[in-house]
Design a protein around this motif. Structure first.
Motif, PDB file in Angstrom:
ATOM      1  N   LEU A  11      59.499  -1.233  65.093  1.00 30.87           N
ATOM      2  CA  LEU A  11      60.845  -0.994  65.621  1.00 30.87           C
ATOM      3  C   LEU A  11      60.810   0.051  66.736  1.00 30.87           C
ATOM      4  O   LEU A  11      61.400  -0.153  67.809  1.00 30.87           O
ATOM      5  CB  LEU A  11      61.787  -0.539  64.505  1.00 30.87           C
ATOM      6  N   LEU A  12      60.112   1.160  66.519  1.00 28.61           N
ATOM      7  CA  LEU A  12      60.029   2.202  67.542  1.00 28.61           C
ATOM      8  C   LEU A  12      59.295   1.713  68.791  1.00 28.61           C
ATOM      9  O   LEU A  12      59.693   2.032  69.918  1.00 28.61           O
ATOM     10  CB  LEU A  12      59.349   3.449  66.973  1.00 28.61           C
ATOM     11  N   ASP A  13      58.241   0.913  68.611  1.00 22.49           N
ATOM     12  CA  ASP A  13      57.527   0.342  69.756  1.00 22.49           C
ATOM     13  C   ASP A  13      58.438  -0.589  70.544  1.00 22.49           C
ATOM     14  O   ASP A  13      58.458  -0.568  71.780  1.00 22.49           O
ATOM     15  CB  ASP A  13      56.280  -0.425  69.293  1.00 22.49           C
ATOM     16  N   TRP A  14      59.202  -1.409  69.845  1.00 20.29           N
ATOM     17  CA  TRP A  14      60.134  -2.348  70.468  1.00 20.29           C
ATOM     18  C   TRP A  14      61.191  -1.589  71.271  1.00 20.29           C
ATOM     19  O   TRP A  14      61.505  -1.967  72.404  1.00 20.29           O
ATOM     20  CB  TRP A  14      60.772  -3.213  69.377  1.00 20.29           C
ATOM     21  N   LEU A  15      61.723  -0.518  70.700  1.00 18.19           N
ATOM     22  CA  LEU A  15      62.712   0.290  71.414  1.00 18.19           C
ATOM     23  C   LEU A  15      62.109   0.920  72.660  1.00 18.19           C
ATOM     24  O   LEU A  15      62.750   0.965  73.725  1.00 18.19           O
ATOM     25  CB  LEU A  15      63.265   1.386  70.502  1.00 18.19           C
ATOM     26  N   ARG A  16      60.876   1.396  72.558  1.00 16.20           N
ATOM     27  CA  ARG A  16      60.189   2.004  73.695  1.00 16.20           C
ATOM     28  C   ARG A  16      59.996   0.984  74.822  1.00 16.20           C
ATOM     29  O   ARG A  16      60.179   1.282  76.001  1.00 16.20           O
ATOM     30  CB  ARG A  16      58.840   2.555  73.247  1.00 16.20           C
ATOM     31  N   GLU A  17      59.642  -0.264  74.469  1.00 14.27           N
ATOM     32  CA  GLU A  17      59.419  -1.314  75.468  1.00 14.27           C
ATOM     33  C   GLU A  17      60.717  -1.705  76.161  1.00 14.27           C
ATOM     34  O   GLU A  17      60.709  -2.050  77.335  1.00 14.27           O
ATOM     35  CB  GLU A  17      58.836  -2.561  74.795  1.00 14.27           C
ATOM     36  N   ARG A  18      61.819  -1.664  75.437  1.00 18.78           N
ATOM     37  CA  ARG A  18      63.107  -2.099  75.983  1.00 18.78           C
ATOM     38  C   ARG A  18      63.842  -0.998  76.732  1.00 18.78           C
ATOM     39  O   ARG A  18      64.893  -1.234  77.308  1.00 18.78           O
ATOM     40  CB  ARG A  18      63.993  -2.635  74.861  1.00 18.78           C
ATOM     41  N   ARG A  19      63.296   0.179  76.714  1.00 21.01           N
ATOM     42  CA  ARG A  19      63.938   1.321  77.359  1.00 21.01           C
ATOM     43  C   ARG A  19      64.048   1.089  78.860  1.00 21.01           C
ATOM     44  O   ARG A  19      63.106   0.659  79.520  1.00 21.01           O
ATOM     45  CB  ARG A  19      63.098   2.565  77.066  1.00 21.01           C
ATOM     46  N   ALA A  20      65.229   1.376  79.397  1.00 21.90           N
ATOM     47  CA  ALA A  20      65.462   1.225  80.833  1.00 21.90           C
ATOM     48  C   ALA A  20      65.028   2.510  81.535  1.00 21.90           C
ATOM     49  O   ALA A  20      65.258   3.604  81.026  1.00 21.90           O
ATOM     50  CB  ALA A  20      66.923   0.957  81.113  1.00 21.90           C
ATOM     51  N   PRO A  21      64.425   2.376  82.711  1.00 21.94           N
ATOM     52  CA  PRO A  21      64.031   3.575  83.454  1.00 21.94           C
ATOM     53  C   PRO A  21      65.270   4.372  83.879  1.00 21.94           C
ATOM     54  O   PRO A  21      66.309   3.807  84.177  1.00 21.94           O
ATOM     55  CB  PRO A  21      63.265   3.047  84.642  1.00 21.94           C
ATOM     56  N   SER A  22      65.121   5.655  83.915  1.00 17.25           N
ATOM     57  CA  SER A  22      66.212   6.536  84.307  1.00 17.25           C
ATOM     58  C   SER A  22      66.364   6.526  85.825  1.00 17.25           C
ATOM     59  O   SER A  22      65.367   6.598  86.542  1.00 17.25           O
ATOM     60  CB  SER A  22      65.908   7.938  83.804  1.00 17.25           C
TER      61      SER A  22
END
Length: 65
Positions: free
Chosen positions: A53-64
């Motif tokens: 779950l944490l890896d998935w969230l990290r991959e889906r994170r939008a760049p700032s």
């Protein structure tokens, strides 16, 4: 200073909903559509594995911007 307890290996759908700031029904819908990684079923209980779950969230994170 006391140490924080270790993070659980699995989260409940309610805990995932709190983390993602959404509802439990939305999490169950994501599970049904196979959009959430690390889902494990134990009898009728649904659990979500922490690391996928944490890896998935990290991959889906939008760049700032």
């Amino acid at each position: 200073m006391t140490e924080a307890p270790p993070a659980p290996a699995f989260f409940t759908p309610g805990e995932v909903a709190d983390m993602l700031r959404t509802s439990r029904p939305a999490i169950y819908a994501m599970i049904a559509r196979r959009q959430l990684p690390g889902v494990t079923r134990v009898n009728r209980r649904v659990l979500v594995e922490r690391q996928p779950l944490l890896d998935w969230l990290r991959e889906r994170r939008a760049p700032s911007p």
